[in-house]
Design a protein around this motif. Sequence first.
Motif: not given
Length: 642
Positions: A113-118, A120, A136-137, A140
């Motif tokens: 989840r953290l990886y996919h947010q970064s 994006q 922020q990326a 994460w």
Amino acid sequence: MERDELVGRLTAVLDVANNDGDSAGPIMAADVVTLTDRLAAVAARTDIEAWLTVAAVRWVRFERSGEDRDAADLTVALAAFGRVLPLAAELVPKPIREYLERQAEVAGDIAARLYHQSMQILQDPDLAADVAAVSQAVAWLEQAVEVLPHHHPYRAGFLTNLGNALRTRYGHTGEPADLDRSVSSAREAVDATARDHPDYALFLSNLVAALQVRYEHTGSPADLDRAVVTALEAADAARPEAAGLARRLADLGADLQARYRRNGNVADLDAAIALAERTLRHVASDRPNRAKVQSDLNAALQARHRHTGALADLEAAIAVGLDAEAAMPHPEPGLLTNLGSALYTHYLRTEIAEDLDRAIALLQRAIDEIPPDHPDRATCLSNLGPALASRHRLTKAPADLDAAVTVGRQAVDAMPPDHPDYAASLANLGIAMATRYTRGGAPADLEDAVATCQAAADAAAADDPARAGYLANLGRSLRQRHARTGSTADLDRALSVFREALRHPTAPPMIRARAGREGAAVAAERGDWTSAELVFDDILAVLPMLVDHGLDPRDRQHHLAQLQNLAADAVRATLGDTGQRPTPDVVRAAWRRHEQARTVLLAQALEIRHADGIDRLEQTHPHLAAEYHKVRGLLSGEASRP
């Protein structure tokens, strides 16, 4: 302490613990923790024995510590078992294996989840341009890496992307710490990945990028050297275009050529050529980036030819350029320029008029096809000038010489002073103006030639190998002006710049030797025999550098032709022309210089005579020929080339 010794000491401690069952035995000593930490620090990723040793020792410590159990023992033991799990799961006790697998599953969900947010953020051009969003990326990705156990299959991929994100943030902030962490994250990803993993080449490619950016920031030779080694490994691991390597290999080659222009180390050209050749073996003929690689290889081969005089390099450059031109419906101007320059240089060496005509046609075509505001147009113009001046020497057509000066001025006017080709463009223009003066031009041409040649020498970096040639051009134009005006100051200055060119430590040896001979001629013209002697001593010190056992007979013959009568000139400079009988000491000095020059030149001549014999040896006794070439390579330093 070496890995084997650490394993041995810890195994002995573990054996004692297993045999006596004493909870207070040696295994509980504080130094055992130190030993396991040191072993974990030196153990390779795939060293099953070492990781099992660490895991077993720390697990036994945890089990025997009773109510005062140290959580650190459990943490280290589980981490070490985690290192073994992907390599040999059957060696990990079943309860521990099941626990680690459950832990990895939960951690993987959180990290994903953290990886996919970064991603994006980093894959959105607008967000990636915002330093706060990139930070922020990075945060994460750092959390994602932190929650994953070392054995988790996602961890290496998250590490390499963390390195990429840190490199992106460095582009915004210029913070060196981000660059250092980018390199360390990319390297950790590589170290954690098996060589047969499908992403291994990609991880290597990202490490190359991080090392290259840090090299460009710090100028550290170690980073560029390591980037080259890593890039070659990546090229062997997968098709370069599949891992984005073709572009990075090309960038590395450009960095190596740039470093050569600063230090004159031909090993950098060897490495740049090796990178380009390795890339071409992997890039399909229909790939659009293949022509760029061929153009870069062409340029590197030409640069090495200029340094060593090896005609084979020049012929290889032409072959690469012709292959690239034939494969492209509309060749890029840069490719046409490089090919045209190679053909022109081949004309200078062989005097084949057809090469000159083809060179001018290609260079003119490049200029016609490149947009007026293109940054490479000035380089195309600059390269055309010397070719036109050479055609004038054949045809005596004044229009060619006027055109050479015109395009030379256009090139210089279009270049900013910090352009890498600025000094070379000034030098080309200066030569064209000096040539026009000798063909009946106005004195103003000569004044402009002196000023322009001086500007070229001033514009070049102090350690640029080409600077010696620029200084020699200045010396020649000063001699021309002395011939016109009789100014002794010009002659004094000419001697000074010729000697400076001779002593230039990074310049090609032949350029240095030729400049020295011109300097000795100036000293003789002035009647300054002491300076002439000193110049010849410097020439004789350079002369052994011209003995390259890797050159073929054509190149040695060419070198000998340029050094004809060198020994006799050295004797004349020593004896002087004073009209007085030389003393015995002077005669001995003249003999010494004569023998120094003759020994080197004779060695070159003998190698030419023996070339046919070596060919016959290869046919009749190939094993002996192989040994001969091995020794010859060692004598030339070729064995140390990458």
